[in-house]
Write an enzyme that holds these catalytic residues in place. Sequence first.
Site, PDB file in Angstrom:
ATOM      1  N   TYR A  10       0.961  -0.782   0.000  1.00  0.00           N
ATOM      2  CA  TYR A  10      -0.049   0.126   0.226  1.00  0.00           C
ATOM      3  C   TYR A  10       0.698   1.457   0.251  1.00  0.00           C
ATOM      4  O   TYR A  10       0.543   2.275  -0.800  1.00  0.00           O
ATOM      5  CB  TYR A  10      -0.544  -0.377   1.683  1.00  0.00           C
ATOM      6  CG  TYR A  10      -1.537   1.380   1.602  1.00  0.00           C
ATOM      7  CD1 TYR A  10      -2.170   1.604   0.590  1.00  0.00           C
ATOM      8  CD2 TYR A  10      -1.112   2.297   2.513  1.00  0.00           C
ATOM      9  CE1 TYR A  10      -3.119   2.648   0.314  1.00  0.00           C
ATOM     10  CE2 TYR A  10      -1.997   3.434   2.380  1.00  0.00           C
ATOM     11  CZ  TYR A  10      -2.840   4.028   1.340  1.00  0.00           C
ATOM     12  OH  TYR A  10      -3.521   5.534   1.605  1.00  0.00           O
ATOM     13  N   GLU A  46      -8.981  21.430 -18.736  1.00  0.00           N
ATOM     14  CA  GLU A  46      -9.431  20.263 -18.496  1.00  0.00           C
ATOM     15  C   GLU A  46     -10.095  19.820 -17.244  1.00  0.00           C
ATOM     16  O   GLU A  46     -11.046  18.919 -17.079  1.00  0.00           O
ATOM     17  CB  GLU A  46      -8.028  20.040 -17.552  1.00  0.00           C
ATOM     18  CG  GLU A  46      -7.087  18.419 -17.437  1.00  0.00           C
ATOM     19  CD  GLU A  46      -7.346  17.758 -18.501  1.00  0.00           C
ATOM     20  OE1 GLU A  46      -6.567  17.986 -19.099  1.00  0.00           O
ATOM     21  OE2 GLU A  46      -7.848  16.479 -18.534  1.00  0.00           O
ATOM     22  N   ASN A  50     -14.025  17.725 -17.697  1.00  0.00           N
ATOM     23  CA  ASN A  50     -14.672  16.324 -16.821  1.00  0.00           C
ATOM     24  C   ASN A  50     -16.129  16.539 -16.810  1.00  0.00           C
ATOM     25  O   ASN A  50     -17.393  15.559 -16.215  1.00  0.00           O
ATOM     26  CB  ASN A  50     -14.121  16.009 -15.609  1.00  0.00           C
ATOM     27  CG  ASN A  50     -12.848  15.715 -15.249  1.00  0.00           C
ATOM     28  OD1 ASN A  50     -12.544  14.814 -15.183  1.00  0.00           O
ATOM     29  ND2 ASN A  50     -11.891  16.796 -14.977  1.00  0.00           N
ATOM     30  N   ASP A  77     -20.837  21.890 -11.873  1.00  0.00           N
ATOM     31  CA  ASP A  77     -21.948  20.991 -12.732  1.00  0.00           C
ATOM     32  C   ASP A  77     -23.289  20.500 -11.332  1.00  0.00           C
ATOM     33  O   ASP A  77     -22.770  20.438 -10.704  1.00  0.00           O
ATOM     34  CB  ASP A  77     -21.471  19.709 -13.273  1.00  0.00           C
ATOM     35  CG  ASP A  77     -20.775  18.436 -12.853  1.00  0.00           C
ATOM     36  OD1 ASP A  77     -21.676  18.466 -11.592  1.00  0.00           O
ATOM     37  OD2 ASP A  77     -19.370  18.029 -13.190  1.00  0.00           O
ATOM     38  N   ASP A 109     -15.870   4.228 -13.556  1.00  0.00           N
ATOM     39  CA  ASP A 109     -16.564   3.320 -14.791  1.00  0.00           C
ATOM     40  C   ASP A 109     -16.171   3.338 -15.965  1.00  0.00           C
ATOM     41  O   ASP A 109     -15.966   4.124 -16.873  1.00  0.00           O
ATOM     42  CB  ASP A 109     -18.313   4.342 -14.701  1.00  0.00           C
ATOM     43  CG  ASP A 109     -18.504   5.512 -14.699  1.00  0.00           C
ATOM     44  OD1 ASP A 109     -16.691   6.198 -14.958  1.00  0.00           O
ATOM     45  OD2 ASP A 109     -19.815   5.644 -14.818  1.00  0.00           O
ATOM     46  N   TYR A 113     -18.610   6.718 -21.223  1.00  0.00           N
ATOM     47  CA  TYR A 113     -19.065   7.481 -22.664  1.00  0.00           C
ATOM     48  C   TYR A 113     -17.848   8.590 -22.907  1.00  0.00           C
ATOM     49  O   TYR A 113     -18.216   9.866 -23.076  1.00  0.00           O
ATOM     50  CB  TYR A 113     -20.495   8.017 -23.215  1.00  0.00           C
ATOM     51  CG  TYR A 113     -20.522   7.720 -24.419  1.00  0.00           C
ATOM     52  CD1 TYR A 113     -20.636   6.973 -24.888  1.00  0.00           C
ATOM     53  CD2 TYR A 113     -21.184   9.067 -24.195  1.00  0.00           C
ATOM     54  CE1 TYR A 113     -20.921   7.222 -26.610  1.00  0.00           C
ATOM     55  CE2 TYR A 113     -21.665   9.008 -26.198  1.00  0.00           C
ATOM     56  CZ  TYR A 113     -21.124   7.985 -26.810  1.00  0.00           C
ATOM     57  OH  TYR A 113     -21.598   7.661 -28.613  1.00  0.00           O
ATOM     58  N   GLY A 121      -5.691  14.941 -22.006  1.00  0.00           N
ATOM     59  CA  GLY A 121      -6.596  14.202 -21.289  1.00  0.00           C
ATOM     60  C   GLY A 121      -5.740  13.192 -20.041  1.00  0.00           C
ATOM     61  O   GLY A 121      -5.669  12.552 -19.525  1.00  0.00           O
ATOM     62  N   VAL A 122      -5.407  14.760 -18.979  1.00  0.00           N
ATOM     63  CA  VAL A 122      -3.945  14.272 -17.967  1.00  0.00           C
ATOM     64  C   VAL A 122      -5.028  14.367 -16.135  1.00  0.00           C
ATOM     65  O   VAL A 122      -5.125  13.630 -15.595  1.00  0.00           O
ATOM     66  CB  VAL A 122      -3.451  15.418 -18.383  1.00  0.00           C
ATOM     67  CG1 VAL A 122      -2.764  14.688 -19.558  1.00  0.00           C
ATOM     68  CG2 VAL A 122      -3.819  16.406 -18.177  1.00  0.00           C
ATOM     69  N   VAL A 124      -7.950  15.796 -13.917  1.00  0.00           N
ATOM     70  CA  VAL A 124      -8.097  16.873 -12.753  1.00  0.00           C
ATOM     71  C   VAL A 124      -7.175  16.997 -11.783  1.00  0.00           C
ATOM     72  O   VAL A 124      -6.581  17.463 -11.587  1.00  0.00           O
ATOM     73  CB  VAL A 124      -9.385  16.612 -11.844  1.00  0.00           C
ATOM     74  CG1 VAL A 124      -9.760  15.590 -10.923  1.00  0.00           C
ATOM     75  CG2 VAL A 124      -9.865  17.980 -11.539  1.00  0.00           C
TER      76      VAL A 124
HETATM   77  C1  0RA Z   1     -17.200   8.408 -12.486  1.00  0.00           C
HETATM   78  C2  0RA Z   1     -18.047   7.830 -11.406  1.00  0.00           C
HETATM   79  C3  0RA Z   1     -18.825   8.454 -11.298  1.00  0.00           C
HETATM   80  C4  0RA Z   1     -19.191  10.120 -11.508  1.00  0.00           C
HETATM   81  C5  0RA Z   1     -18.386  10.944 -12.616  1.00  0.00           C
HETATM   82  C6  0RA Z   1     -16.989   9.899 -12.422  1.00  0.00           C
HETATM   83  C7  0RA Z   1     -18.152  12.052 -12.015  1.00  0.00           C
HETATM   84  C8  0RA Z   1     -17.143  13.004 -12.211  1.00  0.00           C
HETATM   85  C9  0RA Z   1     -17.237  14.456 -12.410  1.00  0.00           C
HETATM   86  C10 0RA Z   1     -16.011  15.381 -13.113  1.00  0.00           C
HETATM   87  C11 0RA Z   1     -16.664  16.239 -12.529  1.00  0.00           C
HETATM   88  N1  0RA Z   1     -17.498  16.251 -12.757  1.00  0.00           N
HETATM   89  C12 0RA Z   1     -18.348  14.632 -11.913  1.00  0.00           C
HETATM   90  N2  0RA Z   1     -19.810  14.021 -12.203  1.00  0.00           N
HETATM   91  C13 0RA Z   1     -18.988  12.807 -12.508  1.00  0.00           C
HETATM   92  C14 0RA Z   1     -19.939   8.150 -10.288  1.00  0.00           C
HETATM   93  C15 0RA Z   1     -21.186   6.552 -10.713  1.00  0.00           C
HETATM   94  C16 0RA Z   1     -22.356   6.622 -10.489  1.00  0.00           C
HETATM   95  O1  0RA Z   1     -22.875   7.506  -9.763  1.00  0.00           O
HETATM   96  O2  0RA Z   1     -22.746   5.768 -10.102  1.00  0.00           O
END
Ligand code: 0RA
Length: 334
Positions: A10, A46, A50, A77, A109, A113, A121-122, A124
């Site tokens: 770890y 950047e 997201n 957002d 995830d 998409y 693509g680096v 946050v």
């Molecule tokens: C991955 C999974 C989930 C949310 C986000 C990313 C996410 C990242 C950013 C970055 C800026 N705003 C964002 N909003 C969402 C959630 C997966 C889930 O709830 O099941």
Amino acid sequence: MSDEIKKNSYSADSIQALEGMEHVRMRPSMYIGDTGVRGLHHLVYEVVDNSIDEALAGHCDTIGVIINEDNSITVEDNGRGIPVDMHKKEGVSALEVVMTKIGAGGKFDKDSYKVSGGLHGVGVSCVNALSDHLRATVYRDGKIYEQEYEKGKSMYPVKQIGETTKRGTMVTFKPDATIFTQTLEYSYDTIAARMRELSFLNKGITITLTDRRHTKENGDFEGEVFHSKEGLKEFVRFLDGNRVPIISHVISMEHEKGEIPVEVALIYNDSYAENIFSYVNNINTHEGGTHLQGFRMGLTRTLKKYADASGLLEKLKFEISGDDFREGLTAIIS
Ligand code: 0RA
């Protein structure tokens, strides 16, 4: 695995994460291109990226960008909120992993998409590493969570700071003056141009831009709202400005081949100039590429075939070329 080994591996992992963040600070231009005006603005893109991804995944429709009085930036957002639950492998909150681990971006995830390209693509975490201070606030499951960082290092574990009916993510960062030695001042026009472009490229999303450094006569902050209903069609009209169109409508098409959505919009004006813009993952591909080549070939082939079949070429004393079909053309492919 014994606890001792687990503990060791770890800490080995966290040393690697630290090294990633340290490396960004050591060689920032490898990650953001440069540490001048461009790099400074790339930090904003950047973070916005997201949120665009969250919107493209269908989970949010509004993104707020604020240039604060002190030239720090807030991006907000109304998406699902970055997960805050414990990340099994890292032993800290998922939010902390996203914010402090280089390349952790889409880890949660994999099937997401991911369309928006970011700068390189680096992610946050790179913005975090290059910020004097960053605050991440997550509105999720009725609760408000927060974590702050200094030069990419978390100041405390993610904590709950209240309750809410809101949903979403808010990030405020102040670029590090020891990294961005040229200037720390954000250009409203530069950010506005990119937000306008993003709204055309991703129709349906509302992006608000607020400049808290300047107030209007009525006391409101300067700002704009960017929203495009028609996407590339509107973009083409915007680009053509006052030029005189020679066809009545913008021609546009959308198609998905495999997993790859393609959008094209074009119009002809009465000038001789060719104006083709191409984007991949929301990034302008100045150098062209196979997508642009394919479009040019398709346009030439289609119009030539039509002209031939309608007998339009019969009196022509020369071979019509691709260039001829691009006079007065304004087009965008994305
Ligand atoms: C991955 C999974 C989930 C949310 C986000 C990313 C996410 C990242 C950013 C970055 C800026 N705003 C964002 N909003 C969402 C959630 C997966 C889930 O709830 O099941």
